[in-house]
Design a protein around this motif. Structure first.
Motif, PDB file in Angstrom:
ATOM      1  N   ASP A   1      19.988 -32.862  19.737  1.00  0.00           N
ATOM      2  CA  ASP A   1      21.006 -33.933  19.145  1.00  0.00           C
ATOM      3  C   ASP A   1      19.222 -34.279  18.893  1.00  0.00           C
ATOM      4  OD1 ASP A   1      19.586 -35.079  21.782  1.00  0.00           O
ATOM      5  OD2 ASP A   1      21.261 -35.983  21.674  1.00  0.00           O
ATOM      6  N   ASP A   2      18.740 -35.099  17.681  1.00  0.00           N
ATOM      7  CA  ASP A   2      17.618 -35.996  17.826  1.00  0.00           C
ATOM      8  C   ASP A   2      16.884 -36.707  18.944  1.00  0.00           C
ATOM      9  OD1 ASP A   2      18.452 -35.028  15.387  1.00  0.00           O
ATOM     10  OD2 ASP A   2      18.883 -37.629  14.426  1.00  0.00           O
TER      11      ASP A   2
ATOM     12  N   GLY B   1      20.484 -26.351  15.966  1.00  0.00           N
ATOM     13  CA  GLY B   1      19.660 -27.602  16.226  1.00  0.00           C
ATOM     14  C   GLY B   1      17.762 -27.381  15.540  1.00  0.00           C
TER      15      GLY B   1
ATOM     16  N   VAL C   1      24.095 -27.104  20.939  1.00  0.00           N
ATOM     17  CA  VAL C   1      23.804 -28.376  19.677  1.00  0.00           C
ATOM     18  C   VAL C   1      22.786 -29.029  20.342  1.00  0.00           C
ATOM     19  CG1 VAL C   1      23.822 -29.526  17.552  1.00  0.00           C
ATOM     20  CG2 VAL C   1      25.943 -27.629  18.675  1.00  0.00           C
TER      21      VAL C   1
END
Length: 214
Positions: free
Chosen positions: A37-38, A163, A35
């Protein structure tokens, strides 16, 4: 030695006497999600492990305190806590490579355990111990360095990325051919590896992994 005690020594040493044989005695089907992230970094790795019925039954026998032939919530919690502590020295069977550099993972907050259809399930997420920007070639996998537990990904879809940022990178599942690995590494796979896989880091050459290139 009872199963519970052996679990506390790590899944890699369950039913322990013959590590030198270097072949699996415990079997699990795994799923791994990588995953992002931003910030454009690896956020966490989400794991789901489903163990074979024989191993699952042995865990039930040892943790079933009220002898009702199943694992109640408090017993499942105890299994999870036991594995949480015991697998720390094995990096939670997680192998991460950041442009050729090995990366450890932090201890997860918890390991959730369930028991369904006579099989033990474990679910947890781990985070890299250092920042991993989506840059260059990254590799992720799950394997037991002692080769005592076989972690199998039944389909390529069981290794996936989650993501927007990581999905924009190239990614592929790699399933090494054992014969090719042996042929390509015959000079480095020494007697020490075959006699004590725990003491080397070479077993990861045989492990299924997902490679991400950004």
């Amino acid at each position: 030695m009872k199963t519970k005690c052996l679990v506390m020594a790590g899944l890699a040493t369950l039913l322990a006497p013959a590590l030198a044989v270097a072949h699996p005695h415990i079997f699990a089907e795994a799923r791994l999600e990588i995953v992002s992230d931003d910030k454009g970094e690896i956020g966490e790795l989400r794991n789901v492990w489903r163990f074979d019925e024989l191993f699952s039954a042995s865990v039930v026998l040892d943790f079933d305190k009220n002898s009702n032939a199943t694992l109640d919530p408090d017993e499942l919690k105890e299994v999870g806590q036991t594995v949480l502590e015991s697998l720390s020295e094995y990096n939670y069977y997680t192998t991460i490579s950041d442009n050729g550099k090995s990366v450890k993972v932090n201890k997860p907050d918890s390991i959730t355990v369930d028991y369904k259809d006579n099989q033990l399930l474990m679910m947890f997420a781990v985070k890299p111990a250092e920042a991993m920007p989506l840059k260059g070639k990254l590799s992720f996998g799950v394997y037991d360095p002692t080769m005592y537990t076989a972690m199998d990904f039944p389909t390529d879809e069981d290794l996936s990325v989650v993501g927007e940022k990581i999905e924009a990178c190239e990614h592929q599942v790699v399933r090494p051919d054992p014969d090719e690995v042996l042929a390509e590494n015959k000079d480095t796979l020494t007697d020490a590896f075959w006699n004590d896989p725990t003491g080397t880091d070479m077993s990861k050459l045989f492990a299924t992994r997902i490679e991400v290139t950004c």
